[in-house]
Motif scaffolding. Structure first.
Motif, PDB file in Angstrom:
ATOM      1  N   LEU A 108     -76.704 -37.931 -42.303  1.00 12.66           N
ATOM      2  CA  LEU A 108     -77.119 -38.968 -41.365  1.00 12.66           C
ATOM      3  C   LEU A 108     -78.077 -38.404 -40.327  1.00 12.66           C
ATOM      4  O   LEU A 108     -79.085 -39.029 -39.986  1.00 12.66           O
ATOM      5  N   LEU A 109     -77.775 -37.231 -39.850  1.00 20.02           N
ATOM      6  CA  LEU A 109     -78.635 -36.591 -38.852  1.00 20.02           C
ATOM      7  C   LEU A 109     -80.023 -36.346 -39.430  1.00 20.02           C
ATOM      8  O   LEU A 109     -81.031 -36.676 -38.817  1.00 20.02           O
ATOM      9  N   LYS A 110     -80.023 -35.768 -40.607  1.00 15.52           N
ATOM     10  CA  LYS A 110     -81.286 -35.466 -41.264  1.00 15.52           C
ATOM     11  C   LYS A 110     -82.107 -36.748 -41.392  1.00 15.52           C
ATOM     12  O   LYS A 110     -83.284 -36.797 -41.057  1.00 15.52           O
ATOM     13  N   TYR A 111     -81.457 -37.758 -41.896  1.00 14.88           N
ATOM     14  CA  TYR A 111     -82.089 -39.051 -42.135  1.00 14.88           C
ATOM     15  C   TYR A 111     -82.668 -39.630 -40.848  1.00 14.88           C
ATOM     16  O   TYR A 111     -83.812 -40.037 -40.767  1.00 14.88           O
ATOM     17  N   LEU A 112     -81.844 -39.600 -39.822  1.00 18.85           N
ATOM     18  CA  LEU A 112     -82.235 -40.238 -38.575  1.00 18.85           C
ATOM     19  C   LEU A 112     -83.356 -39.458 -37.895  1.00 18.85           C
ATOM     20  O   LEU A 112     -84.332 -40.040 -37.406  1.00 18.85           O
ATOM     21  N   LEU A 113     -83.201 -38.166 -37.869  1.00 24.99           N
ATOM     22  CA  LEU A 113     -84.158 -37.356 -37.125  1.00 24.99           C
ATOM     23  C   LEU A 113     -85.498 -37.282 -37.848  1.00 24.99           C
ATOM     24  O   LEU A 113     -86.550 -37.274 -37.219  1.00 24.99           O
ATOM     25  N   LYS A 114     -85.431 -37.271 -39.161  1.00 24.33           N
ATOM     26  CA  LYS A 114     -86.693 -37.283 -39.900  1.00 24.33           C
ATOM     27  C   LYS A 114     -87.442 -38.586 -39.640  1.00 24.33           C
ATOM     28  O   LYS A 114     -88.640 -38.607 -39.376  1.00 24.33           O
ATOM     29  N   ASP A 115     -86.707 -39.650 -39.715  1.00 22.24           N
ATOM     30  CA  ASP A 115     -87.295 -40.950 -39.452  1.00 22.24           C
ATOM     31  C   ASP A 115     -87.949 -40.970 -38.078  1.00 22.24           C
ATOM     32  O   ASP A 115     -89.088 -41.429 -37.910  1.00 22.24           O
ATOM     33  N   PHE A 116     -87.248 -40.439 -37.121  1.00 25.14           N
ATOM     34  CA  PHE A 116     -87.772 -40.433 -35.755  1.00 25.14           C
ATOM     35  C   PHE A 116     -89.031 -39.576 -35.643  1.00 25.14           C
ATOM     36  O   PHE A 116     -90.036 -39.994 -35.056  1.00 25.14           O
ATOM     37  N   THR A 117     -88.970 -38.390 -36.214  1.00 26.71           N
ATOM     38  CA  THR A 117     -90.135 -37.509 -36.154  1.00 26.71           C
ATOM     39  C   THR A 117     -91.352 -38.177 -36.803  1.00 26.71           C
ATOM     40  O   THR A 117     -92.464 -38.166 -36.252  1.00 26.71           O
ATOM     41  N   ASP A 118     -91.130 -38.782 -37.946  1.00 27.05           N
ATOM     42  CA  ASP A 118     -92.233 -39.436 -38.648  1.00 27.05           C
ATOM     43  C   ASP A 118     -92.869 -40.541 -37.803  1.00 27.05           C
ATOM     44  O   ASP A 118     -94.089 -40.613 -37.661  1.00 27.05           O
ATOM     45  N   ARG A 119     -92.011 -41.356 -37.253  1.00 24.55           N
ATOM     46  CA  ARG A 119     -92.528 -42.461 -36.450  1.00 24.55           C
ATOM     47  C   ARG A 119     -93.300 -41.951 -35.240  1.00 24.55           C
ATOM     48  O   ARG A 119     -94.327 -42.517 -34.848  1.00 24.55           O
ATOM     49  N   THR A 120     -92.745 -40.932 -34.633  1.00 24.76           N
ATOM     50  CA  THR A 120     -93.405 -40.401 -33.446  1.00 24.76           C
ATOM     51  C   THR A 120     -94.792 -39.864 -33.797  1.00 24.76           C
ATOM     52  O   THR A 120     -95.783 -40.179 -33.126  1.00 24.76           O
ATOM     53  N   LYS A 121     -94.837 -39.075 -34.829  1.00 20.17           N
ATOM     54  CA  LYS A 121     -96.132 -38.533 -35.254  1.00 20.17           C
ATOM     55  C   LYS A 121     -97.129 -39.655 -35.510  1.00 20.17           C
ATOM     56  O   LYS A 121     -98.278 -39.610 -35.078  1.00 20.17           O
ATOM     57  N   GLU A 122     -96.665 -40.646 -36.236  1.00 19.15           N
ATOM     58  CA  GLU A 122     -97.514 -41.774 -36.575  1.00 19.15           C
ATOM     59  C   GLU A 122     -98.065 -42.450 -35.319  1.00 19.15           C
ATOM     60  O   GLU A 122     -99.249 -42.812 -35.239  1.00 19.15           O
ATOM     61  N   THR A 123     -97.201 -42.587 -34.348  1.00 17.60           N
ATOM     62  CA  THR A 123     -97.598 -43.279 -33.128  1.00 17.60           C
ATOM     63  C   THR A 123     -98.650 -42.488 -32.346  1.00 17.60           C
ATOM     64  O   THR A 123     -99.612 -43.045 -31.814  1.00 17.60           O
ATOM     65  N   ILE A 124     -98.436 -41.206 -32.278  1.00 14.69           N
ATOM     66  CA  ILE A 124     -99.280 -40.353 -31.452  1.00 14.69           C
ATOM     67  C   ILE A 124    -100.622 -40.024 -32.103  1.00 14.69           C
ATOM     68  O   ILE A 124    -101.648 -39.872 -31.424  1.00 14.69           O
ATOM     69  N   LYS A 125    -100.574 -39.945 -33.391  1.00 15.84           N
ATOM     70  CA  LYS A 125    -101.690 -39.463 -34.202  1.00 15.84           C
ATOM     71  C   LYS A 125    -103.098 -39.741 -33.670  1.00 15.84           C
ATOM     72  O   LYS A 125    -103.920 -38.819 -33.531  1.00 15.84           O
ATOM     73  N   ASP A 126    -103.380 -41.000 -33.381  1.00 13.63           N
ATOM     74  CA  ASP A 126    -104.761 -41.358 -33.071  1.00 13.63           C
ATOM     75  C   ASP A 126    -105.089 -41.422 -31.587  1.00 13.63           C
ATOM     76  O   ASP A 126    -106.131 -41.936 -31.195  1.00 13.63           O
ATOM     77  N   MET A 127    -104.184 -40.924 -30.758  1.00 12.66           N
ATOM     78  CA  MET A 127    -104.437 -41.031 -29.326  1.00 12.66           C
ATOM     79  C   MET A 127    -105.280 -39.857 -28.858  1.00 12.66           C
ATOM     80  O   MET A 127    -104.953 -38.706 -29.096  1.00 12.66           O
ATOM     81  N   SER A 128    -106.361 -40.186 -28.159  1.00  9.77           N
ATOM     82  CA  SER A 128    -107.244 -39.107 -27.716  1.00  9.77           C
ATOM     83  C   SER A 128    -106.854 -38.610 -26.322  1.00  9.77           C
ATOM     84  O   SER A 128    -106.936 -37.426 -26.031  1.00  9.77           O
ATOM     85  N   ASP A 129    -106.372 -39.495 -25.499  1.00 11.28           N
ATOM     86  CA  ASP A 129    -105.989 -39.084 -24.138  1.00 11.28           C
ATOM     87  C   ASP A 129    -104.592 -38.451 -24.145  1.00 11.28           C
ATOM     88  O   ASP A 129    -103.616 -39.110 -24.506  1.00 11.28           O
ATOM     89  N   PRO A 130    -104.461 -37.192 -23.771  1.00  9.37           N
ATOM     90  CA  PRO A 130    -103.147 -36.534 -23.804  1.00  9.37           C
ATOM     91  C   PRO A 130    -102.132 -37.217 -22.900  1.00  9.37           C
ATOM     92  O   PRO A 130    -100.929 -37.184 -23.173  1.00  9.37           O
ATOM     93  N   ALA A 131    -102.582 -37.797 -21.812  1.00  9.85           N
ATOM     94  CA  ALA A 131    -101.652 -38.497 -20.931  1.00  9.85           C
ATOM     95  C   ALA A 131    -101.070 -39.706 -21.656  1.00  9.85           C
ATOM     96  O   ALA A 131     -99.874 -39.985 -21.580  1.00  9.85           O
ATOM     97  N   ASP A 132    -101.923 -40.391 -22.383  1.00 11.61           N
ATOM     98  CA  ASP A 132    -101.443 -41.527 -23.175  1.00 11.61           C
ATOM     99  C   ASP A 132    -100.443 -41.054 -24.225  1.00 11.61           C
ATOM    100  O   ASP A 132     -99.396 -41.676 -24.440  1.00 11.61           O
ATOM    101  N   ALA A 133    -100.800 -39.974 -24.879  1.00  6.81           N
ATOM    102  CA  ALA A 133     -99.924 -39.458 -25.939  1.00  6.81           C
ATOM    103  C   ALA A 133     -98.571 -39.081 -25.356  1.00  6.81           C
ATOM    104  O   ALA A 133     -97.520 -39.400 -25.918  1.00  6.81           O
ATOM    105  N   LEU A 134     -98.597 -38.405 -24.229  1.00  8.77           N
ATOM    106  CA  LEU A 134     -97.347 -38.004 -23.607  1.00  8.77           C
ATOM    107  C   LEU A 134     -96.527 -39.243 -23.241  1.00  8.77           C
ATOM    108  O   LEU A 134     -95.311 -39.306 -23.472  1.00  8.77           O
ATOM    109  N   TYR A 135     -97.215 -40.213 -22.714  1.00 10.94           N
ATOM    110  CA  TYR A 135     -96.538 -41.454 -22.353  1.00 10.94           C
ATOM    111  C   TYR A 135     -95.886 -42.087 -23.583  1.00 10.94           C
ATOM    112  O   TYR A 135     -94.728 -42.497 -23.555  1.00 10.94           O
ATOM    113  N   ALA A 136     -96.650 -42.155 -24.659  1.00  4.78           N
ATOM    114  CA  ALA A 136     -96.133 -42.756 -25.893  1.00  4.78           C
ATOM    115  C   ALA A 136     -94.940 -41.969 -26.423  1.00  4.78           C
ATOM    116  O   ALA A 136     -93.928 -42.532 -26.867  1.00  4.78           O
TER     117      ALA A 136
END
Lengths: 192, 192, 192, 192
Positions: free
Chosen positions: A59-87
């Motif tokens: 369950l941990l593996k499943y949950l944390l992988k899912d979270f990491t993936d989503r986070t990466k996806e969200t941050i990926k295209d942000m150019s402003d580091p402040a925005d990325a940090l906020y996200a």
DNA sequence: TATGAATGAGGCTTCATTCAT
DNA sequence: CATGAATGAAGCCTCATTCAT
């Protein structure tokens, strides 16, 4: 009797486990309750998972992988580091609210090597993400010079703390915005 | 047979409980072990405490009051708010290391109203202390204007996070100095 | 509620265990049944014994020591080795009837090192007793020359076999006298 | 999907069962393991056998009949009763080594009437074989006069005991030769 | 007060057996 | 016939709590 495929059953157990462990923590979660929530018999859980610890680790593996993936996806295209940090922060707080019982885990799971490893790997990835953001910020001149590693750890600490706070107040605490603001600007007045 | 007074017995139980709960967390602590550590019989524990929950609540009260008192004492005479904040943080991290099993508590104790109340009251006091520091900083012009309440909560979150980090890495993490520095200065470069 | 001393309780558990294990063998014996037979609760058994295996090992030690002691006592003063052998055999058959479920143990307890060790030590003592009898017989000229060790093992085998036979027929089989007679005289006609 | 005929499947299950029961004994053997060893599904076992007990009873019948047949075949043409007895013993010890987990069975199967009957019938046949050998020996004057039935039972007991000894020491014990020798000659010195 | 044996509910896990596919 | 997921009873063991002494 049961129309589900093995895969479906396993998934429904994981989902049930996410729900129950998240609400009650490891010790207070019983296999019986997970089984009931998953719509399967007690013995059925043991078809898919070696034991309680194994279920939890999966369950941990499943949950944390899912979270990491989503986070990466969200941050990926942000150019402003402040925005990325906020996200990044917003994402964390959102997940934390939902899975507090799992993110914050009780004493016992210190003994579960399998769980610890999963968590350590997760936190390493998280830190890497923040470090990248900070580095980008420093390179671009937007962030001041600082020890990247330490800064990343402190930020992770802040986020972890948020989760723990949830366990106590459970009501909304500070918002992502407030949190980001302090992290970015600090408390000291700029000399200007 | 036993020479201790009632008060002494009670205290030795609390001290034993602090030790054991702190190491193992609530669920993994057994009354038997606390009793052994306190040098009293199992039944003896129940003379002084209604049940496990009651013991835990008392212990919490005892521990958190002690901590609040010490913190106040330490900060009392500091005129520079940055110094005070630093001292506050250092104090927290020190206690956290020692009592991580109690500070971070597992799911079940969410169900213990008595414990929750104790913790809430404690955190309110803590927040009050930080708020006072921040206010002083703002009044003196050393800290910039900000939402005092939110800032205090974020700082508390940071400290809580530190404790949780300890449970995972257990090795030294960031120091009080690193932590204070980021909180005070933030990540963004000052425009100067 | 219960007037027994700890020692009495422990003993009553062992006695109950002797009875139940002896009737049903290891696998088919439940702690619940032992507890009921001993007039104690299930948890009560675990006050005195670490677990089922531990209870079984203790019981074995207790039973086998008792048996060895009695056997030695019986044989001690016998001057005629044939008489001693006869007494030894009679003793064995008597015990075997009573404790067949324990003497003959099922597959699983092969895995219990603690039990195996107890049994091995017991059988070594038994063999020693027989060997002494045979040696005495040979010295006195009453027994013919033979490999003492082997002869002892064969005799032990015979006795073990008797126990096993009991598990199948449970009715009286050959008597101690018949058994001794064959062991002493063999089947072959003396040439005279 | 599976090319085997029903008969082949049934046989492969029995063979697997012989192997597993022999290694682990009744209680410790699981249907799942037998199925895996036989290369069939769990449910498949229940097509051919009513339940675990039924499988065990069938297996017993199969194994013991095979053994009886081979023994008869081996002994058939031997004219010297001492030779025959020796061959009989050797055969027994060989089988015993291989199938100890089945020959020696744990408590539970006392409750299985079907198994008991099979075993009783087997042992009756065995005894008959030995009795015939002894009678022949007596008739020919090679064996002394004795109670044939008892002598046969004692010999069977010896052989059973050997199996049990294997479960404890597992190392080689006495050889068939040693065993036969004592049975034939006894311990007492011949007066000559 | 103090003791610690005793209780018994409840948790985890296994496994013979069934049954929908 | 064959599969193997599913069931559920039952076993072992723990531990908060009680109570006779």
């Amino acid at each position: 009797m049961n129309r589900r495929t093995a895969e479906e059953s396993k998934e429904s157990i994981i989902e049930a486990a996410v729900k129950v462990f998240s609400e009650k923590g490891y010790s207070q979660t019983t296999i019986r309750e997970v089984a009931r929530e998953a719509g399967i018999s007690v013995g059925g859980v043991y078809i898919y998972f070696k034991n309680k610890e194994g279920l939890y680790a999966t369950l941990l593996k499943y949950l944390l992988k899912d979270f990491t993936d989503r986070t990466k996806e969200t941050i990926k295209d942000m150019s402003d580091p402040a925005d990325a940090l906020y996200a990044f922060i917003a994402m964390n707080l959102k997940y934390a609210r939902r899975y507090k019982g799992i993110i914050i885990t009780e004493g016992r799971d210190r003994g579960f090597k399998s769980c610890l490893d999963v968590k350590k790997r997760f936190f390493k990835k998280q830190r890497k993400l923040i470090e990248d953001i900070i580095k980008t910020g420093m390179t671009s001149g937007k962030f001041k010079e600082c020890n990247v590693k330490t800064a990343a750890m402190v930020i992770i600490g802040i986020l972890r703390g948020f989760v723990f706070s949830l366990l106590i107040d459970s009501t909304a605490l500070y918002s992502s915005g407030d949190c980001s603001n302090i992290i970015l600007n600090g408390l000291l007045r700029r000399k200007e």
